[in-house]
Design a protein around this motif. Structure first.
Motif, PDB file in Angstrom:
ATOM      1  N   ASN A  64      -4.610 -20.321 -16.144  1.00  0.00           N
ATOM      2  CA  ASN A  64      -5.112 -21.349 -15.225  1.00  0.00           C
ATOM      3  C   ASN A  64      -6.128 -20.755 -14.254  1.00  0.00           C
ATOM      4  O   ASN A  64      -6.087 -20.993 -13.045  1.00  0.00           O
ATOM      5  CB  ASN A  64      -3.963 -22.003 -14.454  1.00  0.00           C
ATOM      6  N   GLU A  65      -7.067 -19.998 -14.812  1.00  0.00           N
ATOM      7  CA  GLU A  65      -8.084 -19.347 -13.997  1.00  0.00           C
ATOM      8  C   GLU A  65      -9.424 -20.075 -14.089  1.00  0.00           C
ATOM      9  O   GLU A  65      -9.713 -20.767 -15.070  1.00  0.00           O
ATOM     10  CB  GLU A  65      -8.293 -17.899 -14.454  1.00  0.00           C
ATOM     11  N   ILE A 103      -8.974 -18.399  -8.760  1.00  0.00           N
ATOM     12  CA  ILE A 103     -10.336 -17.876  -8.877  1.00  0.00           C
ATOM     13  C   ILE A 103     -10.290 -16.454  -9.438  1.00  0.00           C
ATOM     14  O   ILE A 103      -9.645 -15.576  -8.867  1.00  0.00           O
ATOM     15  CB  ILE A 103     -11.049 -17.865  -7.515  1.00  0.00           C
ATOM     16  N   GLN A 104     -10.958 -16.254 -10.557  1.00  0.00           N
ATOM     17  CA  GLN A 104     -11.102 -14.915 -11.125  1.00  0.00           C
ATOM     18  C   GLN A 104     -12.535 -14.465 -10.832  1.00  0.00           C
ATOM     19  O   GLN A 104     -13.472 -14.863 -11.517  1.00  0.00           O
ATOM     20  CB  GLN A 104     -10.837 -14.949 -12.637  1.00  0.00           C
ATOM     21  N   LEU A 105     -12.696 -13.659  -9.780  1.00  0.00           N
ATOM     22  CA  LEU A 105     -14.031 -13.318  -9.282  1.00  0.00           C
ATOM     23  C   LEU A 105     -14.536 -12.004  -9.861  1.00  0.00           C
ATOM     24  O   LEU A 105     -13.862 -10.981  -9.803  1.00  0.00           O
ATOM     25  CB  LEU A 105     -13.995 -13.234  -7.762  1.00  0.00           C
ATOM     26  N   MET A 142      -7.296 -17.390 -23.103  1.00  0.00           N
ATOM     27  CA  MET A 142      -6.452 -16.658 -22.166  1.00  0.00           C
ATOM     28  C   MET A 142      -6.792 -17.001 -20.713  1.00  0.00           C
ATOM     29  O   MET A 142      -5.910 -17.012 -19.847  1.00  0.00           O
ATOM     30  CB  MET A 142      -6.587 -15.157 -22.399  1.00  0.00           C
ATOM     31  N   VAL A 143      -8.049 -17.300 -20.436  1.00  0.00           N
ATOM     32  CA  VAL A 143      -8.440 -17.746 -19.098  1.00  0.00           C
ATOM     33  C   VAL A 143      -7.712 -19.054 -18.777  1.00  0.00           C
ATOM     34  O   VAL A 143      -7.156 -19.232 -17.687  1.00  0.00           O
ATOM     35  CB  VAL A 143      -9.970 -17.944 -19.003  1.00  0.00           C
ATOM     36  N   VAL A 181     -24.343 -17.296  -7.073  1.00  0.00           N
ATOM     37  CA  VAL A 181     -22.972 -17.617  -7.452  1.00  0.00           C
ATOM     38  C   VAL A 181     -22.964 -18.430  -8.736  1.00  0.00           C
ATOM     39  O   VAL A 181     -23.693 -19.421  -8.864  1.00  0.00           O
ATOM     40  CB  VAL A 181     -22.257 -18.404  -6.335  1.00  0.00           C
ATOM     41  N   GLY A 182     -22.146 -18.000  -9.681  1.00  0.00           N
ATOM     42  CA  GLY A 182     -21.928 -18.763 -10.902  1.00  0.00           C
ATOM     43  C   GLY A 182     -20.463 -19.126 -10.986  1.00  0.00           C
ATOM     44  O   GLY A 182     -19.591 -18.266 -10.849  1.00  0.00           O
ATOM     45  N   ILE A 183     -20.163 -20.414 -11.167  1.00  0.00           N
ATOM     46  CA  ILE A 183     -18.781 -20.862 -11.265  1.00  0.00           C
ATOM     47  C   ILE A 183     -18.684 -21.898 -12.377  1.00  0.00           C
ATOM     48  O   ILE A 183     -19.256 -22.979 -12.288  1.00  0.00           O
ATOM     49  CB  ILE A 183     -18.263 -21.415  -9.915  1.00  0.00           C
ATOM     50  N   GLU A 184     -18.006 -21.497 -13.460  1.00  0.00           N
ATOM     51  CA  GLU A 184     -17.900 -22.306 -14.665  1.00  0.00           C
ATOM     52  C   GLU A 184     -19.305 -22.708 -15.112  1.00  0.00           C
ATOM     53  O   GLU A 184     -20.108 -21.865 -15.448  1.00  0.00           O
ATOM     54  CB  GLU A 184     -16.962 -23.488 -14.422  1.00  0.00           C
TER      55      GLU A 184
END
Length: 202
Positions: free
Chosen positions: A125-126, A159-161, A120-121, A175-178
Motif C-alpha cells: 500500500n505504498e 509514501i515511499q520517497l 509489491m508496491v 517532485v514526481g508522485i505516481e
C-alpha cells in the motif's frame, strides 16, 4: 507450465491473487510468482533478489545469453536455476527464472520483473514518490515534504520517497508522485524567464 510451477512451489491449490490486476503473458507469470511466493512467505526475499537480478539484465554477456539460440531452453533454465541458488535467491525466484527460460520468454523477463515490483508496491500500500534537489534534504524538510505528499495520494497509503541530488537544478525541487510531475526548481524558473525575455514579454 505455470500451474505446474504453482503446484510445485506451494502446498495449497488456492491461488493468491495480486493486489492489482496484471495483464498479458507477463501478467500470468507474475500472478503465478506472486501466488507461490506469498504462500511460501518469500515475497520480500523474491522482490529483493529480482530487483538485484534486474541490474544484470543490461550487461552485454547477459543480453547475449538471453538472445542466443545456440543454447537450448532447457540448458538456459538449468543454468539460471543454478546461478540463482548460488547467489542466494529463494527457491521460488530461482525456479521462476528457470520457468521463464524453459518457456522461451526470457526477452520478457525485464517487463515481468518490473510488473512484479509494481505489484509489491501495491502489496505494501505504498505510493512511489521521487524528489530531486540541488542539495540533500535535511530531516525537517523531508518530514514536511512527506506530510504534504500524503495529501496527493489515496488515504492510508504510505509514501515511499526516493531522493536524488542534482546540483544543476540550482535550488528548489522537482517532485514526481505516481503520474504527477511538478518542477519547482530554480533552473526551471530561470529557463522560463529567459524564454519570456527572448520574446519581449518582460
Amino acid at each position: 507450465m505455470l500451474r505446474l510451477f504453482m503446484r510445485t512451489m506451494t502446498t495449497s491449490t488456492i491461488a493468491v491473487k495480486p493486489p492489482i490486476s496484471v495483464f498479458g503473458v507477463e501478467g500470468r507469470y507474475v500472478t503465478a510468482l506472486y501466488s507461490a511466493a506469498s504462500q511460501k512467505k518469500q515475497l520480500e526475499a523474491v522482490e529483493k533478489s529480482l530487483r538485484d537480478f534486474r541490474k544484470l539484465l543490461t550487461k552485454p554477456k547477459i543480453v547475449d545469453f538471453i538472445e542466443t539460440s545456440l543454447i537450448s531452453r532447457a540448458a538456459k533454465a538449468k543454468l539460471l536455476i543454478e546461478a540463482g541458488k548460488q547467489a542466494g535467491m529463494p527457491d521460488t525466484a530461482a525456479n521462476f527464472l528457470g520457468l521463464v527460460a524453459e518457456n522461451g520468454r526470457l526477452k520478457m523477463l525485464r517487463r515481468m520483473i518490473n510488473m512484479f515490483l509494481s505489484v509489491m508496491v501495491a502489496h505494501r500500500n505504498e505510493a512511489l514518490c521521487e524528489v530531486i534537489t540541488a542539495e540533500p534534504l535535511d530531516e525537517a524538510t523531508r518530514k514536511t515534504l512527506v506530510e504534504t505528499l500524503k495529501k496527493f495520494v489515496k488515504s492510508g497509503q504510505n509514501i515511499q520517497l526516493t531522493e536524488k541530488v542534482r546540483p544543476s537544478i540550482i535550488g528548489g525541487m522537482i517532485v514526481g508522485i505516481e503520474d504527477k510531475h511538478i518542477d519547482m526548481s530554480i533552473a526551471r524558473k530561470v529557463l522560463m524567464y529567459s524564454e519570456l525575455l527572448k520574446i519581449g514579454i518582460l
